[in-house]
Design an enzyme around this catalytic site. Structure first.
Site, PDB file in Angstrom:
ATOM      1  N   SER A 103      37.303  39.172  39.222  1.00 31.80           N
ATOM      2  CA  SER A 103      36.749  40.278  39.510  1.00 31.80           C
ATOM      3  C   SER A 103      36.951  41.432  38.807  1.00 31.80           C
ATOM      4  O   SER A 103      37.942  41.519  37.973  1.00 31.80           O
ATOM      5  CB  SER A 103      37.156  40.725  40.820  1.00 31.80           C
ATOM      6  N   TYR A 143      38.299  52.267  40.886  1.00 34.88           N
ATOM      7  CA  TYR A 143      39.374  53.008  40.898  1.00 34.88           C
ATOM      8  C   TYR A 143      39.854  53.600  42.410  1.00 34.88           C
ATOM      9  O   TYR A 143      41.105  53.666  42.623  1.00 34.88           O
ATOM     10  CB  TYR A 143      39.203  54.475  40.034  1.00 34.88           C
TER      11      TYR A 143
END
Length: 259
Positions: A159, A175
């Site tokens: 991923s 993030y």
């Protein structure tokens, strides 16, 4: 990310491919694509009934397929897979390490329920068992069969959330998620990909990690921007590399991703 290009059409006639987590979501689509290219697909899943149902669907499409009960975290199941494939086929051309779990949040589009400092040890350990230790040990177990193949190919379904560059970039879409178990397990899988690829560099076996995209599956969630069928394209692309193809890389379609 959105899909850009489809994998090139190749023939996998006479080849044997194993897909873990092959009875649902992305695994089903990868198995279908491999079958369409002519491979004999081994649909591996914890639930044998689900695997058999997926195989029934593949056979109705005219594809060659077999069901295998494989709980990837169990050593006895991995050993059985080696013995069964050796007896039935004598070789393994393609291994797709697709089985995975997400315990940090309800789905891939939702930030982690707990911040990294508060992540539950049991969840982290369980995630690593499936997402890291299982593909590592399964690949080690089946490597002799892959080395018998003319061109053995291993695809680790990772991923973008395993990219340290993305995890540390405030502008990256991943993030804010901060899913300690999932993200670090995929980073570890990426590291394993590099190390094994370097060990095998120059041999007939190639191993790469892929980001299939953010997929509309039970794990990905309804907000995702790609279908499981879209996501299968990257897996197929790196499962069907010719001898000039890369090894030890991290990819989304034609894009090389940062570690």
């Amino acid at each position: 990310m959105t899909t850009q290009t489809a994998a090139p059409l190749v023939s996998l006639a006479g080849q044997v491919a194993l897909v873990t987590g092959g009875a649902r979501g992305l695994g089903v689509e990868i198995a279908r694509e491999l079958g369409a290219l002519g491979a004999h697909v081994i649909v591996a899943a914890r639930d044998l009934a689900r695997a058999r149902a997926a195989v029934h669907t593949l056979k109705n499409l005219g594809y060659q397929a077999s069901a295998l009960k494989l709980d990837v975290i169990l050593e006895q199941d991995r050993s059985h897979a080696l013995a069964w494939i050796s007896n039935e086929f004598g070789v393994l051309d393609i291994l797709i390490n697709n089985a995975g779990i997400l315990l940090d949040s309800p789905d891939g589009g939702t930030p982690a329920t707990r911040q990294p400092s508060e992540a539950l040890p049991a969840d982290i350990r369980a995630t690593f068992e499936v997402n890291f230790f299982a593909p590592l040990f399964l690949t080690q177990t089946l490597l002799p069969l892959l080395q018998r193949a003319k061109a053995g190919r291993v695809v680790n379904v990772s991923s973008i959330r395993g990219s340290l560059a993305h995890l540390s970039d405030p502008t990256s879409p991943v993030y804010p998620i901060r899913a300690l178990g999932y993200d670090t397990s995929k980073a570890a899988l990426n590291a394993f990909t590099i190390l094994l690829a370097e060990e095998l560099r120059g041999s007939s076996v190639k191993i790469n990690a892929i980001h299939p995209g953010w997929l509309k599956t039970a794990m990905g969630g309804d907000q995702a921007d790609m279908t499981a069928q879209d996501g299968a394209q990257t897996a197929i692309k790196y499962a069907t590399l010719d001898e000039t193809g890369p090894t030890g890389g991290f990819f989304f379609l034609d894009e090389r991703l940062p570690w």
